[in-house]
Design an enzyme around this catalytic site. Sequence first.
Site, PDB file in Angstrom:
ATOM      1  CD  GLU A  50      33.295  49.039  47.329  1.00 23.96           C
ATOM      2  OE1 GLU A  50      32.503  49.625  46.554  1.00 23.96           O
ATOM      3  OE2 GLU A  50      33.288  47.808  47.517  1.00 23.96           O
ATOM      4  CE  LYS A  89      39.870  41.670  44.392  1.00 24.72           C
ATOM      5  NZ  LYS A  89      40.981  40.971  45.089  1.00 24.72           N
ATOM      6  CB  SER A 113      43.190  33.910  44.466  1.00 28.40           C
ATOM      7  OG  SER A 113      43.897  34.251  45.654  1.00 28.40           O
TER       8      SER A 113
HETATM    9  C1  LIG Z   1      40.810  40.284  46.322  1.00 30.83           C
HETATM   10  C2  LIG Z   1      41.579  39.039  46.424  1.00 30.83           C
HETATM   11  C3  LIG Z   1      41.086  37.916  47.131  1.00 30.83           C
HETATM   12  C4  LIG Z   1      39.814  37.941  47.898  1.00 30.83           C
HETATM   13  O1  LIG Z   1      38.656  38.087  47.146  1.00 30.83           O
HETATM   14  P1  LIG Z   1      37.565  36.934  47.069  1.00 30.83           P
HETATM   15  O2  LIG Z   1      36.388  37.639  46.505  1.00 30.83           O
HETATM   16  O3  LIG Z   1      37.336  36.410  48.454  1.00 30.83           O
HETATM   17  O4  LIG Z   1      38.110  35.897  46.184  1.00 30.83           O
HETATM   18  C5  LIG Z   1      41.849  36.761  47.126  1.00 30.83           C
HETATM   19  N1  LIG Z   1      43.031  36.692  46.499  1.00 30.83           N
HETATM   20  C6  LIG Z   1      43.538  37.741  45.820  1.00 30.83           C
HETATM   21  C7  LIG Z   1      44.861  37.586  45.151  1.00 30.83           C
HETATM   22  C8  LIG Z   1      42.833  38.940  45.761  1.00 30.83           C
HETATM   23  O5  LIG Z   1      43.343  39.992  45.087  1.00 30.83           O
END
Ligand SMILES: *Cc1c(COP(=O)(O)O)cnc(C)c1O
Length: 409
Positions: A125, A103, A392
């Site tokens: 938000e 993010k 992610s």
């Molecule tokens: C917020 C988040 C996601 C989901 O967000 P996307 O916009 O679908 O990528 C996925 N993995 C992590 C670690 C997150 O914090």
Amino acid sequence: MTHPTTTSPDAAPSPYRADGSGYFGEFGGAILPPFLAGPMAEVAEAYEAARQDPEFQRQYQDLLSKYVGRPSLLYFAENLTNRLGGAKVYLKREDLNHTGAHKINHTLGEALLAKRMGKTKVIAETGAGQHGVALATAAALVGLECEIHMGAIDVAKQHPNVVRMELLGAKVVPVERGGRSLKEAVDSAFEVYAASPDEYLFAIGSVVGPHPFPSMVRDFQSVVGREARAQILEAEGRLPDALVACVGGGSNAMGLFDAFLTDESVRVIGVEPAGEGLDTDRHAATMTLGVVGDLHGMHTKVLLDENGEPAPVHSIGSGIDYPGVGPQHAHLEQLGRGEYVTVTDAEALDAFQLLTRTEGIIPALESSHALAHVVKLAPELGPDAIIIANLSGRGDKDVDFVAERLAQA
Ligand SMILES: *Cc1c(COP(=O)(O)O)cnc(C)c1O
């Protein structure tokens, strides 16, 4: 390694890009009441100028390398590969970024844009608080005020993230109306924004919402795929057979996919939460079970309840329990370019433990959805194939919850 600047729709004409109004085929757009249309058009115009400004791109790339720690590793998970007995599995290590997830890639871009537009504040938000923390971090760095609206229930549930945001200097606004959850937090933040759009940039947390956010957030995240493409060519001398990423709003997935979309031999696979099962109402499988409709300023696929309202959704991964999805994903599916599959809470939990034990890497529960699909796909594709999965985020935020769940089992 070099960071090519953000690719532009005009520089690389592609069937996968949005048109000038933010439509990916029939999906996307900016479906807004008149009082928000003007401010959002201003954001679109400012982003378009920033995107083409080498100085903006240089500032942004500089933060990615010197602050976020990019490029992130593309790690060959050899133990996991051996355990699964099939395709070679590589992990794109977004968990190693500053703040521990993907993010930060787009919140820094949004903060820089806000600054460039002469705004003094960013507002958003947040549900579980991950977007709020990433935005508060970027705001602290760039020198902006930050206001985060959060359902009162989430404020109570996500105490550590509330503390983090406040320590970072953000103002956290607990929203007490209605269900006191994410939906009310969106409405509350939008009202404040609409009252003084000159002061604020509304910083959306994924590739969702009105134009330009689906394109802009994707552009900021696309560094993930550009790096991965160069890294896999260096490691293996060829492109992967498949990319796998979890999909909530869809930003980490679009970030990984974008640089490979015109490589038609590379399968791109988004993994949605089936929660407690697709035959229950406890899931968030928007691509799989959703209908076409409007949500949060975009035309996309949505999960609706019996009254035609956005459905209450569920996933063990709190960052992917969203009743909509980024319009570009709906488009990729319609074109037959993207594949969308689901994974249950239980499968994600198993994958969480598998990666932790085989590789010594604790993944976020969201990312564990991508891994759970890799568990199925790797044996299917066989040992000559290569898979890249987007890790992610890191799972430190999830360890108490997982320990509790395992103790109950
Ligand atoms: C917020 C988040 C996601 C989901 O967000 P996307 O916009 O679908 O990528 C996925 N993995 C992590 C670690 C997150 O914090």
